[in-house]
Design a protein around this motif. Structure first.
Motif: not given
Length: 420
Positions: A87, A123-124, A138, A142, A156, A159
């Motif tokens: 993260h 999310s990460a 991805e 990010n 988000n 995402r």
């Protein structure tokens, strides 16, 4: 009169973090065990391991499951597996963990129960790119989001449309009833946006995601843009039959933490003023606004009477203007504030409740009316450091970094400004 402002501000931070512990709220909201069914726990976020340990201490029957948390945030559990992953930029461990979570729920029946433990950072931690895309795609998304200046809710919102697990898709994989316990790091506390809502869908559409991409000028490959703008990116609708009988509970938030800090200040004889629990915007701009309020109080006893402490939460953002700087949004806020409260009897702490600000080892920083003079004594140009997004180096030079280590909770920014 507060004799030791730093000790006072630290005590408010500790009260806020303690209040963010979801243990007591989870205890009151636990569902009954399923009759003849299994209980499977899944989870993700900066406090997911601690939530899993709390659940184990409260649940009397058998449990199995898996949660993912950032490296360094792990803790010992009895029967729920804890996986560490990267993260804020995803890695292969997170990709593998996402598959583990999907596998854990996909073969359950309607007699079973899934308990989802969701908090900020998921999310990460749960990269799960759509078919035809890879982890590298991805990661690229990010990285673009992290430097865009977009608020967490907008990030988000994008995402969840580039994922096979977010946007309610994890819950859609199971026939079991899902009960989600959510610790909010989202200003406004929409549980469907925390960790991009793996078990809770919301009404945001892929058209909204495309608008966010355009607004923040994200430089994404055309192939990714085409996907996000297609029907294939459509996230489940909350009214979908998959979610019938599911429920969710908000067990901790910035508001709860700020109220605890306010009570602690009041007990010390200082009047607390909660400005807001959902402040967003550029950290340096938010710092200047807070400084203006503190300036008014310090010089004119208006709109609040001294001594008082201004409290606020939410999540600010930092738009990177330099690649060489180091420091997170709380350090940037603190530096901007320091430059604007020079010579005032004002003391501040800005820190992330998860214990880590950005990618450094600090939670944030202290600043006060002597910061500028101490910068000068150490030959530090505070304005140049702010322009270079290098708050960490500025505060390290005057020993004003606030370091406490990972806390196991995450309700975003905590800011306390004491005006004596």
């Amino acid at each position: 009169m507060i004799a030791d402002p730093r000790l006072f501000l630290t005590s408010l931070y500790e009260a806020a973090v303690e209040a963010a512990d979801p243990l007591s709220r989870i205890r009151d909201l636990l569902p009954p065990p399923p009759v003849g069914g299994r209980v499977v726990v899944v989870g993700a976020g900066k406090g997911a391991a601690q939530m899993a340990r709390s659940l184990e201490s409260l649940w009397s029957g058998p449990l199995t499951g898996v949660v993912v948390t950032p490296y360094g945030y792990e803790c010992e559990t009895q029967c729920i597996e804890v996986i560490g992953a990267a993260h804020p930029v995803p890695d292969q461990a997170g990709l593998d963990a996402a598959e583990r979570l999907k596998a854990a729920v996909s073969n359950l029946s309607n007699q079973d129960l899934v308990i989802a433990l969701i908090c900020g950072g998921g999310s990460a931690l749960l990269p799960a790119p759509p078919d035809g895309f890879a982890l590298a795609d991805e990661i690229a998304l990010n990285e673009q989001l992290l430097v865009s200046g977009a608020p967490i809710s907008a990030m988000n919102g994008v995402r969840k449309h580039f994922s096979t697990i977010k946007g309610g898709r994890l819950a859609a994989l199971t026939k079991a009833r899902v009960v989600s316990f959510v610790v909010s790091d989202i200003p406004g506390d929409d549980p469907a946006l925390v960790s991009s809502g793996p078990t809770i869908p919301n009404l945001g559409s892929y058209h909204d995601a495309a608008e966010i991409i355009a607004r923040y000028r994200l430089k994404l490959p055309q192939r990714m843009l085409d996907f996000i703008g297609s029907d294939a990116a459509r996230a489940p609708n909350p009214a979908d039959a998959h979610f019938a009988g599911h429920s969710h509970h908000l067990v901790s938030s910035a508001r709860i933490s700020l109220e605890a800090a306010a009570a602690s200040a009041r007990a010390s004889g200082v009047t607390p003023v909660v400005l807001s629990d959902c402040i967003e915007g550029e950290a340096k701009d938010v710092g200047r606004v807070h400084a203006a309020i503190a300036h008014e109080v310090a010089l004119h006893n208006s709109p609040f009477i001294r001594p008082c402490v201004l409290l606020s939460g939410g999540e600010t953002t930092v738009t990177l203007r330099s690649k060489g700087g180091k420091g997170g949004r709380n350090g940037e806020f603190a530096l901007s504030l320091a430059l604007a409260i020079d010579n005032l009897d004002v003391f501040a702490l800005a820190a992330d409740t998860d214990g880590i600000d950005g990618s450094g080892d600090n939670a944030g920083a202290f600043s006060d009316g002597t910061s500028v003079a101490r910068f000068i004594a150490k030959h530090v140009n505070g304005h140049a450091k702010l322009s270079a997004n290098d708050s960490y180096a500025a505060f390290a030079a005057i020993n004003d970094l606030f370091v406490c280590g990972p806390t196991g909770v995450n309700v975003n920014d905590f800011r306390a400004i004491l005006v004596r």
